[in-house]
Scaffold this active site. Structure first.
Site, PDB file in Angstrom:
ATOM      1  N   GLU A 242       0.920  -1.259   0.029  1.00  0.00           N
ATOM      2  CA  GLU A 242      -0.005   0.027   0.070  1.00  0.00           C
ATOM      3  C   GLU A 242       1.000   1.183   0.007  1.00  0.00           C
ATOM      4  OE1 GLU A 242      -2.965  -0.267  -0.268  1.00  0.00           O
ATOM      5  OE2 GLU A 242      -3.915  -2.148   0.535  1.00  0.00           O
ATOM      6  N   CYS A 276      -2.613   8.998   2.566  1.00  0.00           N
ATOM      7  CA  CYS A 276      -2.482   8.431   1.467  1.00  0.00           C
ATOM      8  C   CYS A 276      -3.507   8.807   0.506  1.00  0.00           C
ATOM      9  CB  CYS A 276      -2.273   6.842   1.430  1.00  0.00           C
ATOM     10  SG  CYS A 276      -3.763   6.082   2.236  1.00  0.00           S
TER      11      CYS A 276
END
Ligand code: NDP
Length: 523
Positions: A242, A276
């Site tokens: 990720e 993010c």
């Protein structure tokens, strides 16, 4: 591990992100100790894998109770170490974690049940197939500092529900959050060594992979992700990565501009832009760009900066000086190429070393670092586009592919655009909140990484799939076995026709020929 530097200090300090004061001190795990940690995890996992999923769920229920009871303490530790305001710590860390724990406790058993596989092919109708989901063994979770509770927790609970043991390496910037997590799992009564937290820097993350866990779940930057992927590839360890994002927001002229501007401000500045899924690039259609920009500036100016421990504070500090310098470098480059800073753009040293004002920039374009690299800071960048088509092209013009959003009054149009965006998730008329939807898979494409966390897909990343097949008629004909002869070839011709013939009559004739070949073969 021979020849690699071993950390000299025996302790890792937890620092108050605003004052720099030492607020905690945690024992460092040396890289040399990691293989023993993994070995212990392996032992604990062997027993845990025998525990029924419903019993595992009961421990998760207890974990949920612990989280709920200690929510304010968890939030405060996050705020002090990481800087995000208390409200964000409560919602984005504790609530997201708690929801994930409850969801796994109540649903994982059903999702991990063996699954029947029906056979469409006549030849295999006498067999019974099923998928079984088996744990990997020891799962390594290497996590960043920006969401130090929610990111590891969502992976850990999926891992343990699926029967794995976990070794967590939190970022060295948030050792208290890491230690607290270990404590919460212990308090809930998880078996010794099933969930272990090791404390240290990047070298320890490296040592953890070198200790050959069975799967690696890494969340962090693209640069480190690349190293992790290389290390995993060398050892053939599967990984979920990720990585960073550069999420686009497309604002169409029929959008609710009041709502879109509030979303842009929150999406760009929550966690001081260090998310993010932060809104990092905003593409706006003509006709609404001026009003949208004015509203963003007006709303950004109202945001209150300070210590997140005070309930009214909306913007805390950035995590460290290097992060502030990166934002400044990108802004400088943007201004040199013609962008305009409409508000913000400067540090606030009177509040603390790493405070930076929420900044709204207009007139940006794809030549600027600000629109290419991940910013990971409190910057809202607006670019005008000719139309929706242009917006889609700009949004897709990025190496990253994590999330995106589309703003429009017409759902169908929003969803049609969503389908064309190259990324892992798209929200129509909202930003970021999909991370909190436990059923929604989280993950990216391109430089944003691979694999998924959260949701059923995230749970399935925690298991290896085994296909088990039982032949109900073991003595039934297996024409493909030895011996081979001409009859078998004739039979094969018949089978092709019987199975794949274009007309019903051809298929019946094929069946007859197959039978004829079969009989001939027996002679
Ligand atoms: P880093 O890549 O710097 O660090 C991530 C983790 O990896 C930390 O625990 C770090 O340890 C560790 N690490 C560092 N070097 C190595 C190595 N060589 N081998 C193994 N592990 C190592 O990321 P940040 O912590 O700065 O996090 C910010 C980044 O994370 C941003 O790019 C952000 O977009 C991304 N991110 C992605 C998310 C997603 O879901 N896609 C979610 C959240 C963040 P240490 O910190 O102690 O050095």
């Amino acid at each position: 591990m021979k020849g690699r530097p071993v950390r000299a200090e025996p302790y890792l300090d937890s620092l108050d992100v605003i004052t720099g004061e030492v607020i905690g001190r945690f024992e460092v795990t040396t890289p040399a100790e990691v293989s023993r940690v993994v070995e212990h995890a392996r032992r604990a996992q062997r027993e845990w894998a025998q525990v029924r999923v419903t019993v595992r769920a009961k421990l998760l229920d207890r974990l949920a109770e612990v989280f709920k009871a200690r929510r304010n303490e968890i939030a405060e530790v996050v705020t002090r170490e990481n800087g995000k305001p208390l409200a964000e710590a409560l919602f984005a860390e504790v609530l997201v974690s708690l929801d994930s724990i409850r969801w796994h406790a109540s649903r994982a058993e059903r999702m991990l049940r063996p699954e029947r596989v029906g056979h469409h092919n006549l030849i295999f109708k006498g067999k019974r197939g099923r998928l079984e989901y088996e744990p990997w063994g020891v799962v390594a979770v290497i996590s960043p500092w920006n969401y130090p509770i929610a990111i590891p927790v969502t992976s850990i609970v999926a891992a343990v529900m699926a029967g794995n043991a976990v070794v967590l390496k939190p970022s060295e910037l948030v050792p208290w959050c890491g230690a607290l997590l270990g404590e919460l799992f212990d308090q809930a009564g998880f078996p010794v060594d099933l969930v272990q937290v090791i404390q240290g820097g990047g070298d320890l993350g490296q040592a953890l992979i070198e200790a050959s866990p069975d799967k690696v779940f890494f969340t962090g930057s693209v640069a480190t992700g690349r190293k992790v992927a290389e290390m995993c590839a060398r050892r053939l360890i599967p990984s979920v990565l990720e990585l960073g994002g550069k999420d686009a927001m497309i604002v169409l002229s029929d959008a609710d501009i009041e709502a879109a501007s509030s979303a842009a401000v929150w999406g760009s500045f929550t966690n001081c832009g260090q998310a993010c899924l932060s809104v990092e690039r905003i593409y706006v259609e003509p006709g609404v760009i001026d009003r949208f920009t004015d509203l963003c500036v007006e709303k950004a100016r109202k945001l209150r900066l300070g210590s997140g421990l005070e309930p009214e504070i909306e913007i805390g500090p950035m995590i460290r000086r290097q992060q502030v310098e990166r934002v400044e470098r990108q802004l400088k480059d943007a201004v040199a190429r013609g962008a305009r800073i409409l508000t913000g753009g400067r540090r606030r040293p009177e509040l603390g070393e790493c405070f930076f004002e929420p900044t709204v920039v207009s007139g940006v374009d794809s030549s600027m670092l600000l629109m290419q690299e991940e910013t990971f800071g409190p910057v809202l960048a607006i670019q005008g586009v000719a139309d929706a088509e242009d917006g889609v092209a700009c949004a897709n013009d990025s190496a990253f592919g994590l999330g995106a959003s589309v703003w429009t009054a017409t759902f169908a149009r929003g969803e049609a655009i969503a389908r064309r965006l190259r990324c892992g998730s798209v929200m129509v008329n909202d930003v970021i909140s999909c991370y909190g939807i436990t059923e929604a898979p989280h993950g990216g494409r391109g430089a944003s990484g691979w694999g998924r966390t959260h949701s059923r897909l995230g749970l399935l990343e925690m298991v290896q799939v085994k296909y088990v097949d039982s032949d109900v008629f073991p003595r039934g004909p297996k024409p493909w076995w030895f011996p081979y002869n001409r009859g078998l070839i004739e039979m094969a011709e018949g089978v092709f026709e019987a199975l794949f013939g274009s007309k019903p009559l051809d298929r019946w004739r094929g069946l007859g020929n197959a039978w004829h070949g079969y009989r001939k073969r027996q002679r």
